[in-house]
Design a protein around this motif. Structure first.
Motif, PDB file in Angstrom:
ATOM      1  N   ASN A   1       0.831  -1.376  -0.090  1.00  0.00           N
ATOM      2  CA  ASN A   1      -0.132  -0.107  -0.014  1.00  0.00           C
ATOM      3  C   ASN A   1       1.118   1.341   0.011  1.00  0.00           C
ATOM      4  O   ASN A   1       0.372   2.335  -0.816  1.00  0.00           O
ATOM      5  CB  ASN A   1      -0.940   0.064   1.163  1.00  0.00           C
ATOM      6  CG  ASN A   1      -2.066  -1.001   1.023  1.00  0.00           C
ATOM      7  OD1 ASN A   1      -2.369  -1.707  -0.018  1.00  0.00           O
ATOM      8  ND2 ASN A   1      -2.792  -1.324   2.106  1.00  0.00           N
ATOM      9  N   HIS A   2       1.838   1.293   0.842  1.00  0.00           N
ATOM     10  CA  HIS A   2       2.728   2.623   0.838  1.00  0.00           C
ATOM     11  C   HIS A   2       3.289   2.498  -0.293  1.00  0.00           C
ATOM     12  O   HIS A   2       3.920   3.640  -0.803  1.00  0.00           O
ATOM     13  CB  HIS A   2       3.696   2.282   2.039  1.00  0.00           C
ATOM     14  CG  HIS A   2       3.100   2.642   3.432  1.00  0.00           C
ATOM     15  ND1 HIS A   2       2.568   3.950   3.798  1.00  0.00           N
ATOM     16  CD2 HIS A   2       2.614   1.975   4.374  1.00  0.00           C
ATOM     17  CE1 HIS A   2       2.218   4.005   4.815  1.00  0.00           C
ATOM     18  NE2 HIS A   2       2.250   2.692   5.689  1.00  0.00           N
ATOM     19  N   LEU A   3       3.837   1.538  -0.767  1.00  0.00           N
ATOM     20  CA  LEU A   3       4.728   1.708  -2.256  1.00  0.00           C
ATOM     21  C   LEU A   3       3.827   2.198  -3.361  1.00  0.00           C
ATOM     22  O   LEU A   3       4.106   3.008  -4.053  1.00  0.00           O
ATOM     23  CB  LEU A   3       5.091   0.252  -2.749  1.00  0.00           C
ATOM     24  CG  LEU A   3       6.466  -0.147  -1.866  1.00  0.00           C
ATOM     25  CD1 LEU A   3       6.530  -1.998  -1.952  1.00  0.00           C
ATOM     26  CD2 LEU A   3       7.600   0.565  -2.321  1.00  0.00           C
ATOM     27  N   SER A   4       2.393   1.844  -3.277  1.00  0.00           N
ATOM     28  CA  SER A   4       1.523   2.208  -4.136  1.00  0.00           C
ATOM     29  C   SER A   4       1.130   3.935  -4.157  1.00  0.00           C
ATOM     30  O   SER A   4       1.241   4.407  -5.137  1.00  0.00           O
ATOM     31  CB  SER A   4       0.305   1.564  -4.015  1.00  0.00           C
ATOM     32  OG  SER A   4      -0.860   2.257  -4.729  1.00  0.00           O
ATOM     33  N   GLU A   5       1.404   4.289  -2.990  1.00  0.00           N
ATOM     34  CA  GLU A   5       1.212   5.846  -2.597  1.00  0.00           C
ATOM     35  C   GLU A   5       2.380   6.527  -3.430  1.00  0.00           C
ATOM     36  O   GLU A   5       2.405   7.681  -3.600  1.00  0.00           O
ATOM     37  CB  GLU A   5       1.023   6.070  -1.254  1.00  0.00           C
ATOM     38  CG  GLU A   5      -0.221   5.519  -0.529  1.00  0.00           C
ATOM     39  CD  GLU A   5      -1.364   6.278  -0.955  1.00  0.00           C
ATOM     40  OE1 GLU A   5      -1.369   7.399  -1.593  1.00  0.00           O
ATOM     41  OE2 GLU A   5      -2.423   5.802  -1.180  1.00  0.00           O
TER      42      GLU A   5
ATOM     43  N   ASP B   1       5.654  -1.397  -9.506  1.00  0.00           N
ATOM     44  CA  ASP B   1       6.305  -2.894  -9.921  1.00  0.00           C
ATOM     45  C   ASP B   1       6.549  -3.555  -8.577  1.00  0.00           C
ATOM     46  O   ASP B   1       6.132  -4.765  -8.509  1.00  0.00           O
ATOM     47  CB  ASP B   1       7.442  -2.944 -10.909  1.00  0.00           C
ATOM     48  CG  ASP B   1       8.701  -1.867 -10.211  1.00  0.00           C
ATOM     49  OD1 ASP B   1       8.296  -1.139  -9.365  1.00  0.00           O
ATOM     50  OD2 ASP B   1       9.744  -2.142 -10.850  1.00  0.00           O
ATOM     51  N   GLU B   2       7.193  -2.838  -7.760  1.00  0.00           N
ATOM     52  CA  GLU B   2       7.442  -3.685  -6.220  1.00  0.00           C
ATOM     53  C   GLU B   2       6.199  -3.757  -5.517  1.00  0.00           C
ATOM     54  O   GLU B   2       6.053  -4.685  -4.769  1.00  0.00           O
ATOM     55  CB  GLU B   2       8.680  -2.691  -5.599  1.00  0.00           C
ATOM     56  CG  GLU B   2       8.784  -3.374  -4.233  1.00  0.00           C
ATOM     57  CD  GLU B   2       9.848  -2.663  -3.433  1.00  0.00           C
ATOM     58  OE1 GLU B   2      10.308  -3.189  -2.450  1.00  0.00           O
ATOM     59  OE2 GLU B   2      10.265  -1.764  -3.879  1.00  0.00           O
TER      60      GLU B   2
ATOM     61  N   TRP C   1      -4.841  -5.305  -9.975  1.00  0.00           N
ATOM     62  CA  TRP C   1      -3.884  -4.402 -10.552  1.00  0.00           C
ATOM     63  C   TRP C   1      -3.183  -5.363 -12.106  1.00  0.00           C
ATOM     64  O   TRP C   1      -3.179  -4.746 -13.017  1.00  0.00           O
ATOM     65  CB  TRP C   1      -2.784  -4.728  -9.681  1.00  0.00           C
ATOM     66  CG  TRP C   1      -2.544  -3.672  -8.540  1.00  0.00           C
ATOM     67  CD1 TRP C   1      -3.733  -3.237  -7.972  1.00  0.00           C
ATOM     68  CD2 TRP C   1      -1.414  -2.850  -8.287  1.00  0.00           C
ATOM     69  NE1 TRP C   1      -3.305  -2.062  -7.198  1.00  0.00           N
ATOM     70  CE2 TRP C   1      -2.015  -1.816  -7.194  1.00  0.00           C
ATOM     71  CE3 TRP C   1      -0.222  -2.701  -8.590  1.00  0.00           C
ATOM     72  CZ2 TRP C   1      -1.385  -0.933  -6.700  1.00  0.00           C
ATOM     73  CZ3 TRP C   1       0.579  -1.625  -8.113  1.00  0.00           C
ATOM     74  CH2 TRP C   1       0.132  -0.661  -7.063  1.00  0.00           C
ATOM     75  N   TYR C   2      -3.425  -6.956 -11.878  1.00  0.00           N
ATOM     76  CA  TYR C   2      -3.241  -7.365 -13.181  1.00  0.00           C
ATOM     77  C   TYR C   2      -4.431  -7.189 -14.315  1.00  0.00           C
ATOM     78  O   TYR C   2      -4.206  -7.023 -15.360  1.00  0.00           O
ATOM     79  CB  TYR C   2      -3.006  -9.006 -12.918  1.00  0.00           C
ATOM     80  CG  TYR C   2      -1.932  -9.435 -12.234  1.00  0.00           C
ATOM     81  CD1 TYR C   2      -0.682  -9.328 -13.125  1.00  0.00           C
ATOM     82  CD2 TYR C   2      -1.823 -10.153 -11.233  1.00  0.00           C
ATOM     83  CE1 TYR C   2       0.504  -9.841 -12.555  1.00  0.00           C
ATOM     84  CE2 TYR C   2      -0.715 -10.807 -10.779  1.00  0.00           C
ATOM     85  CZ  TYR C   2       0.655 -10.630 -11.531  1.00  0.00           C
ATOM     86  OH  TYR C   2       1.723 -11.128 -11.116  1.00  0.00           O
ATOM     87  N   ARG C   3      -5.310  -6.997 -13.621  1.00  0.00           N
ATOM     88  CA  ARG C   3      -6.540  -6.664 -14.560  1.00  0.00           C
ATOM     89  C   ARG C   3      -6.436  -5.410 -15.114  1.00  0.00           C
ATOM     90  O   ARG C   3      -6.517  -5.154 -16.632  1.00  0.00           O
ATOM     91  CB  ARG C   3      -7.844  -6.569 -13.864  1.00  0.00           C
ATOM     92  CG  ARG C   3      -9.292  -6.387 -14.821  1.00  0.00           C
ATOM     93  CD  ARG C   3     -10.388  -5.821 -13.700  1.00  0.00           C
ATOM     94  NE  ARG C   3     -10.098  -4.684 -12.923  1.00  0.00           N
ATOM     95  CZ  ARG C   3     -10.692  -4.253 -11.883  1.00  0.00           C
ATOM     96  NH1 ARG C   3     -11.840  -5.042 -11.638  1.00  0.00           N
ATOM     97  NH2 ARG C   3     -10.377  -3.304 -11.267  1.00  0.00           N
ATOM     98  N   ASP C   4      -5.986  -4.309 -14.466  1.00  0.00           N
ATOM     99  CA  ASP C   4      -5.929  -3.085 -14.939  1.00  0.00           C
ATOM    100  C   ASP C   4      -4.229  -2.473 -15.501  1.00  0.00           C
ATOM    101  O   ASP C   4      -4.428  -1.387 -15.861  1.00  0.00           O
ATOM    102  CB  ASP C   4      -6.162  -1.914 -13.747  1.00  0.00           C
ATOM    103  CG  ASP C   4      -7.702  -2.136 -13.380  1.00  0.00           C
ATOM    104  OD1 ASP C   4      -8.469  -2.511 -14.498  1.00  0.00           O
ATOM    105  OD2 ASP C   4      -8.034  -1.694 -12.143  1.00  0.00           O
ATOM    106  N   GLY C   5      -3.498  -3.467 -15.375  1.00  0.00           N
ATOM    107  CA  GLY C   5      -2.268  -3.210 -15.949  1.00  0.00           C
ATOM    108  C   GLY C   5      -1.429  -2.198 -14.943  1.00  0.00           C
ATOM    109  O   GLY C   5      -0.438  -1.350 -15.379  1.00  0.00           O
ATOM    110  N   PHE C   6      -1.620  -2.366 -13.710  1.00  0.00           N
ATOM    111  CA  PHE C   6      -0.737  -1.495 -12.811  1.00  0.00           C
ATOM    112  C   PHE C   6       0.410  -2.525 -12.404  1.00  0.00           C
ATOM    113  O   PHE C   6       0.127  -3.569 -11.858  1.00  0.00           O
ATOM    114  CB  PHE C   6      -1.666  -1.066 -11.367  1.00  0.00           C
ATOM    115  CG  PHE C   6      -2.551  -0.081 -11.770  1.00  0.00           C
ATOM    116  CD1 PHE C   6      -2.415   1.257 -12.122  1.00  0.00           C
ATOM    117  CD2 PHE C   6      -3.933  -0.272 -11.334  1.00  0.00           C
ATOM    118  CE1 PHE C   6      -3.150   2.055 -12.563  1.00  0.00           C
ATOM    119  CE2 PHE C   6      -4.881   0.551 -11.823  1.00  0.00           C
ATOM    120  CZ  PHE C   6      -4.440   1.961 -12.285  1.00  0.00           C
ATOM    121  N   GLY C   7       1.647  -1.683 -12.301  1.00  0.00           N
ATOM    122  CA  GLY C   7       2.731  -2.559 -12.063  1.00  0.00           C
ATOM    123  C   GLY C   7       3.437  -3.482 -13.112  1.00  0.00           C
ATOM    124  O   GLY C   7       4.100  -4.192 -12.761  1.00  0.00           O
TER     125      GLY C   7
END
Length: 458
Positions: free
Chosen positions: A357-361, A366-367, A390-396
């Motif tokens: 969650n913090h890495l997302s912020e 990718d991490e 995330w896999y569905r939407d292409g995040f990371g």
């Protein structure tokens, strides 16, 4: 007089429980990045329903292997057809394993113990750890202990932690082999690396009894309590007199005794006094446990400033749970990531979703995805849902609908159907083969097949 420490040979799989049960098919929108909802607490160290179709003709689906078709037939209770399909699978070890279970339970044909054993042996020779474990249980239950031990060790060699555990117990108790406590310790410690659940109690018993090490016994019984084994509470109480004797000159004994008194025997003040001494000696576990008491303010012990200092000292000495406690209290994302990454890399599973969650912020997507997946792999439902989205939407990384559907389906194995609504949205964009592959990865081939069958029925 001190109570006896009993080896757990009469419960769970410790009594060479009969071979493992018949395999089930189900065992094993917005562009805003979803995160895992959190309720951050310090750690002391201690929807939509999915309805499967029934009845009516079954569509032949080329993408499925003979074994998978047999597995689906078992799910439909078409046992005769399942046997025929599994025969077509040839030397597939999973098909042989399932065939053995059908023969043993008399499903789709007569009960045939000899055929069951023969099929298990073929499967084990082809690398099935589960078949080897089942052979160990069968022979041990028949008091052919030496043969059972051979198969348990074979299962262990094939990567089965249950085989390691049972072999360790047999060496500890002298079943089928001369008792060898050193070898028992080695095997049980190896089993604990991947499956500490039951093994923690076994190791506590070994150290308390045969290895005569109450400090290590306490360490493993405390771990067993953390994992929900209530039997360990009584064993911790039994260790108190022995730990009191050792605490006069052993810092680790003081730490173990302090933790037991403060967290499990409702003696916070007495426990805190012992932890103060051990913490001053530099024991990171004592520092973290004392910090938790101070942070919680039990019995007037509250001192948040000092608690944070103790957490920091313990974390800097390598204590993963102390690093976790610092991380979940940090409001600054960079500092939170610093400590939570340390905790996660030390194997503190609770840190995975917080870190992601913090890495997302911080847009380190990718991490973040990697940690969501790590959490999903150990069964964290929130991480499963986040990874799927995330896999569905292409995040990371690139869009990957197979992985997205995999984790939506995997949530079912954790008793959570919240992902099925999202799964329905992406299935129309996938091929039959992609849907089946997601089902294989999730261990939910039955649900994947229903998605495919429904599409062809429209």
């Amino acid at each position: 007089m001190r109570g006896a420490l009993i080896w757990p040979l009469c419960e769970g799989t410790g009594d060479h429980a009969t071979d493992r049960p018949l395999r089930s098919v189900t065992t094993t929108g917005s562009r805003r990045r979803p995160v895992v909802p959190m309720c951050a607490h310090s750690v002391s160290g201690e929807s939509d329903a999915f309805v499967t179709s029934s009845g009516g003709p079954t569509l032949p689906i080329v993408a499925l292997t003979a074994y998978e078709q047999g597995l689906l037939a078992v799910e439909r209770r078409e046992y005769g057809a399942a046997r025929e399909l599994l025969e077509l699978a040839g030397d597939d070890p999973d098909a042989l394993l399932l065939s053995a279970q059908l023969a043993g339970e008399g499903l789709g044909g007569p009960v045939d113990p000899a055929r069951k054993l023969s099929l298990y042996e073929r499967a084990a020779d082809l690398g099935s750890a589960e078949a080897a474990y089942n052979l160990g249980a069968i022979h041990a239950n028949a008091r052919r202990y030496a043969v059972g031990l051979t198969w348990y060790r074979r299962a262990a060699d094939l990567g089965d932690s249950g085989g390691l555990r049972m072999a360790g117990i047999m060496y500890a108790t002298g079943q089928g082999v001369t008792a060898d406590f050193v070898e028992a310790e080695r095997l049980l410690l190896a089993a604990a690396v991947t499956d500490a659940g039951q093994v923690s109690f076994d190791l506590g018993t070994l150290y308390a009894g045969q290895r005569h090490d109450p400090v290590l016994a306490a360490q493993w019984f405390l771990r067993a309590v953390k994992e929900g084994d209530t039997r360990a509470l009584r064993q911790l109480e039994l260790l108190v007199p022995r730990l009191r004797e050792l605490s006069a000159d052993q810092s680790r004994a003081r730490t173990m005794l302090g933790v037991i008194l403060a967290f499990h025997l409702d003696e916070q003040v007495a426990g805190a006094e012992l932890l103060e001494v051990a913490a001053a000696d530099g024991d990171p576990e004592a520092q973290r446990a004392l910090a938790f008491l101070l942070d919680g303010g039990a019995d007037g012990l509250g001192d948040t400033t000092r608690a944070m200092a103790l957490y920091r000292a313990a974390a800097q000495a390598g204590d993963g749970y102390a690093a976790y406690n610092l991380g979940v209290k940090e409001s600054d994302h960079h500092e939170a990531v610093r400590w939570l990454r340390r905790a996660a890399e030390a194997g503190v599973h609770e840190a995975y979703p917080h870190l992601a969650n913090h890495l997302s912020e911080l847009d380190i997507d990718d991490e973040a995805l990697r940690w969501y997946v790590r959490g999903a792999e150990i069964g964290h439902q929130g991480c499963m849902f986040a990874a799927a989205c995330w896999y569905r939407d292409g995040f990371g990384g690139p869009v990957n609908l197979v992985q997205a559907l995999r984790w939506y389906l995997a949530m079912l194995s954790a008793g959570n159907g919240d992902g099925i609504h999202e799964a329905h949205k992406i299935v129309p964009m996938m091929t039959d083969d992609q849907i089946h592959e997601a089902g294989r990865l999730a261990g939910r081939i039955s649900e994947a097949d229903v998605f495919v069958a429904r599409r062809h029925a429209i």
